[in-house]
Design a protein around this motif. Structure first.
Motif, PDB file in Angstrom:
ATOM      1  N   LYS A 135      35.055  36.782  25.616  1.00 58.15           N
ATOM      2  CA  LYS A 135      34.596  38.081  26.007  1.00 58.15           C
ATOM      3  C   LYS A 135      33.430  38.823  25.491  1.00 58.15           C
ATOM      4  N   ASN A 136      32.454  37.750  25.050  1.00 55.78           N
ATOM      5  CA  ASN A 136      31.090  37.466  24.829  1.00 55.78           C
ATOM      6  C   ASN A 136      29.723  36.823  25.905  1.00 55.78           C
ATOM      7  N   SER A 137      29.682  36.996  26.936  1.00 55.61           N
ATOM      8  CA  SER A 137      29.217  35.991  27.469  1.00 55.61           C
ATOM      9  C   SER A 137      27.511  35.566  27.686  1.00 55.61           C
ATOM     10  N   SER A 138      27.233  37.090  25.860  1.00 50.25           N
ATOM     11  CA  SER A 138      25.700  36.312  26.010  1.00 50.25           C
ATOM     12  C   SER A 138      25.191  35.477  25.056  1.00 50.25           C
ATOM     13  N   PRO A 139      23.826  33.799  25.748  1.00 48.78           N
ATOM     14  CA  PRO A 139      23.324  33.236  24.526  1.00 48.78           C
ATOM     15  C   PRO A 139      23.903  33.108  23.644  1.00 48.78           C
ATOM     16  N   GLU A 140      23.053  34.064  23.033  1.00 48.56           N
ATOM     17  CA  GLU A 140      23.210  34.558  21.166  1.00 48.56           C
ATOM     18  C   GLU A 140      25.092  34.549  20.886  1.00 48.56           C
ATOM     19  N   ALA A 141      25.663  35.012  21.574  1.00 43.15           N
ATOM     20  CA  ALA A 141      26.874  34.643  20.794  1.00 43.15           C
ATOM     21  C   ALA A 141      27.571  33.688  21.601  1.00 43.15           C
ATOM     22  N   ARG A 182      24.056  32.775  36.555  1.00 41.44           N
ATOM     23  CA  ARG A 182      22.836  33.870  35.440  1.00 41.44           C
ATOM     24  C   ARG A 182      22.261  31.747  35.018  1.00 41.44           C
ATOM     25  N   ASP A 183      20.857  32.278  33.850  1.00 41.26           N
ATOM     26  CA  ASP A 183      20.638  31.322  33.389  1.00 41.26           C
ATOM     27  C   ASP A 183      21.024  31.818  31.914  1.00 41.26           C
ATOM     28  N   GLY A 184      21.913  30.337  30.948  1.00 38.90           N
ATOM     29  CA  GLY A 184      22.450  30.146  30.180  1.00 38.90           C
ATOM     30  C   GLY A 184      24.037  31.198  30.452  1.00 38.90           C
ATOM     31  N   GLU A 185      24.456  30.951  31.113  1.00 41.25           N
ATOM     32  CA  GLU A 185      25.837  31.552  31.647  1.00 41.25           C
ATOM     33  C   GLU A 185      26.766  30.896  31.149  1.00 41.25           C
ATOM     34  N   ILE A 186      28.481  31.566  30.645  1.00 40.74           N
ATOM     35  CA  ILE A 186      28.504  30.483  30.297  1.00 40.74           C
ATOM     36  C   ILE A 186      29.839  30.035  30.858  1.00 40.74           C
ATOM     37  N   GLU A 187      30.648  29.339  30.863  1.00 41.05           N
ATOM     38  CA  GLU A 187      32.202  28.826  32.371  1.00 41.05           C
ATOM     39  C   GLU A 187      32.990  28.359  30.999  1.00 41.05           C
ATOM     40  N   VAL A 188      34.199  29.032  31.160  1.00 37.75           N
ATOM     41  CA  VAL A 188      34.666  27.809  30.337  1.00 37.75           C
ATOM     42  C   VAL A 188      36.077  27.902  31.096  1.00 37.75           C
ATOM     43  N   VAL A 189      36.328  25.895  30.557  1.00 36.16           N
ATOM     44  CA  VAL A 189      37.065  25.261  31.515  1.00 36.16           C
ATOM     45  C   VAL A 189      38.013  24.616  30.187  1.00 36.16           C
ATOM     46  N   GLN A 190      39.098  26.350  30.368  1.00 38.07           N
ATOM     47  CA  GLN A 190      40.575  25.804  29.440  1.00 38.07           C
ATOM     48  C   GLN A 190      40.965  25.149  29.533  1.00 38.07           C
ATOM     49  N   GLY A 191      41.634  24.063  28.185  1.00 37.89           N
ATOM     50  CA  GLY A 191      42.344  23.436  28.384  1.00 37.89           C
ATOM     51  C   GLY A 191      41.368  22.414  28.404  1.00 37.89           C
ATOM     52  N   LYS A 192      40.200  21.506  28.689  1.00 33.78           N
ATOM     53  CA  LYS A 192      39.843  20.542  28.826  1.00 33.78           C
ATOM     54  C   LYS A 192      38.939  20.194  27.484  1.00 33.78           C
ATOM     55  N   GLY A 193      39.382  20.774  26.609  1.00 31.59           N
ATOM     56  CA  GLY A 193      38.474  20.380  25.912  1.00 31.59           C
ATOM     57  C   GLY A 193      39.215  18.807  24.890  1.00 31.59           C
ATOM     58  N   MET A 194      39.048  18.428  23.259  1.00 31.16           N
ATOM     59  CA  MET A 194      39.982  17.513  23.083  1.00 31.16           C
ATOM     60  C   MET A 194      41.110  17.774  22.518  1.00 31.16           C
ATOM     61  N   PRO A 195      42.099  16.969  22.815  1.00 31.68           N
ATOM     62  CA  PRO A 195      43.638  16.970  22.546  1.00 31.68           C
ATOM     63  C   PRO A 195      43.711  17.408  21.086  1.00 31.68           C
ATOM     64  N   PHE A 196      44.054  18.317  20.489  1.00 33.17           N
ATOM     65  CA  PHE A 196      44.618  18.012  19.541  1.00 33.17           C
ATOM     66  C   PHE A 196      45.490  17.499  18.684  1.00 33.17           C
ATOM     67  N   HIS A 197      44.822  16.700  17.623  1.00 34.31           N
ATOM     68  CA  HIS A 197      44.993  15.433  16.776  1.00 34.31           C
ATOM     69  C   HIS A 197      46.508  15.758  16.084  1.00 34.31           C
ATOM     70  N   ASN A 198      47.504  15.534  16.309  1.00 41.83           N
ATOM     71  CA  ASN A 198      49.047  15.547  15.298  1.00 41.83           C
ATOM     72  C   ASN A 198      49.034  13.933  14.043  1.00 41.83           C
ATOM     73  N   ALA A 199      48.730  15.092  12.879  1.00 39.79           N
ATOM     74  CA  ALA A 199      49.601  14.108  11.862  1.00 39.79           C
ATOM     75  C   ALA A 199      50.083  12.480  12.006  1.00 39.79           C
ATOM     76  N   ASP A 200      51.333  12.933  12.221  1.00 39.71           N
ATOM     77  CA  ASP A 200      51.966  12.392  12.746  1.00 39.71           C
ATOM     78  C   ASP A 200      52.470  11.346  14.085  1.00 39.71           C
TER      79      ASP A 200
END
Ligand SMILES: [Zn+2]
Ligand SMILES: [Zn+2]
Length: 369
Positions: free
Chosen positions: A56-62, A317-335
């Protein structure tokens, strides 16, 4: 002299106060007060992370705000970390244990346990295991040995080499001794005390066990195998009940295994909750002209790298952010069951030009525009 001392202590206090204030104020980052409950913390985090989300907000501050909010939430949503932060200003508590490098480091006694059915309970022990971020990502089985205090196997904790006992001479077998203490001239107090020669048992071992020198306990190796599921939280704890140091006549405490992240083996990624962050450096030529491709190492066993690229003439641009969806950490399941849910990966581009500063890179880009 006295006034100098006072001035010095005031100075020391001020320095200390500054150091304390330098720690981030997680409460004000989330815009909540110190008595906020779990639900209020969660609500504040949801709202702010939405507000500053790089989609939603691609500024480096955000981006910085987004990371900050994630860190604040990671601490305040964890009971133990929050308590430490409130008490010591540090989520890790008053002391830091171990550093990156070794697989596991030090052990130390935990808090003192209370009485349990009249029998004393031993201290809890803590063991820190250092894992790479890839281990947290994939999950890991670990076999390891750790040195703990164990009941002596030669004498099964009796401390005796042959089972023979003799009457304690100090208390004459009664287990207690009378102690007389003069409190003031002519005023003597007499009281009963447990005999310290036989610990109140009335008898002592005739021939001490040679293996444990009569103590009934000895340090030795124990083997464990533990498993952490994919997405296990950094600093997450597994408790092995009753696996603390063992001594005769006590109920052993628990062994807490704390899974620390060895930050020197994170391949340039930073983990905040389920998301991953990474800076990617581009030359000014790449940033302006496009037409480049990067393969960055990734933790997945099958997908071992992630491709980043721009077509020719596609500027970054310098500071530009690219979101690579679904490539973060797996969700941890308690089970412990793995599923395919992952957080996101945020790539922030940093543009460098040889012999120049970031400001210079900005100028070049503006000139070209
Ligand atoms: Zn005695
Ligand atoms: Zn022994």
């Amino acid at each position: 002299m006295k006034s100098i001392f006072v001035a010095l202590s005031v100075l020391a206090y001020l320095l200390f106060a500054v150091v304390v204030e330098a720690a981030p104020d997680y409460y004000s980052i989330l815009g909540i007060n110190k008595r906020a409950n779990e639900k209020e913390i969660k609500t504040a985090y949801r709202q702010l992370s939405k507000q500053y989300h790089p989609d939603k907000n691609s500024s480096p501050e955000a981006h910085d705000k987004f990371v900050e909010v994630g860190e604040a939430y990671e601490v305040l949503s964890n009971k133990e970390k929050r308590a430490n932060y409130d008490k010591y200003g540090d989520p890790e508590g008053p002391q830091h244990h171990g550093g990156p490098g070794d697989f596991f480091n030090n052990m130390f006694g935990g808090h003192h346990g209370g009485q349990h059915g009249g029998q004393q309970r031993g201290d809890n022990s803590q063991l820190n295991l250092n894992l790479a971020l890839s281990d947290f990502f994939q999950g890991k089985d670990m076999d390891f040995e750790v040195e703990m205090v164990n009941i002596c196997t030669d004498c099964t904790g009796s401390g005796s080499s042959d089972g023979k006992k003799i009457k304690c001479k100090n208390c004459n077998g009664g287990g207690v001794v009378m102690i007389r203490r003069q409190l003031a001239p002519g005023f003597v107090q007499t009281f009963q005390s447990q005999c310290d020669q036989c610990q109140g048992k009335g008898s002592i071992v005739a021939n001490p066990c040679k293996v444990c020198s009569g103590s009934g306990a000895k340090r030795g190796k124990r083997k464990y195998d533990v498993h952490i599921p994919a997405g296990f939280p950094r600093d997450g704890v597994q408790t092995m009940e009753g696996e603390g140091d063992a001594y005769p006549d006590i109920i052993p405490g628990d062994l807490h295994i704390v899974f620390k992240e060895d930050l020197s083996r994170s391949w340039g990624y930073r983990r905040v909750g389920n998301n991953l962050y990474r800076d990617e450096v581009l030359t000014a030529k790449e940033a302006l002209g496009g037409g480049w491709e990067r393969h960055i190492p990734y933790f997945d066993e099958i997908e071992t790298e992630i491709k980043l690229s721009r077509n020719a003439q596609q500027m970054v641009r310098d500071g530009e952010i690219e979101v690579v969806q679904g490539k973060g950490m797996p969700f941890h399941n308690a089970d412990g069951l793995d599923d395919d849910k992952h957080g996101d990966l945020f790539i922030q581009y940093k543009i460098v030009i040889p012999g120049g500063s970031k400001e210079a890179a900005g100028h070049v880009m503006r000139d070209e525009l």
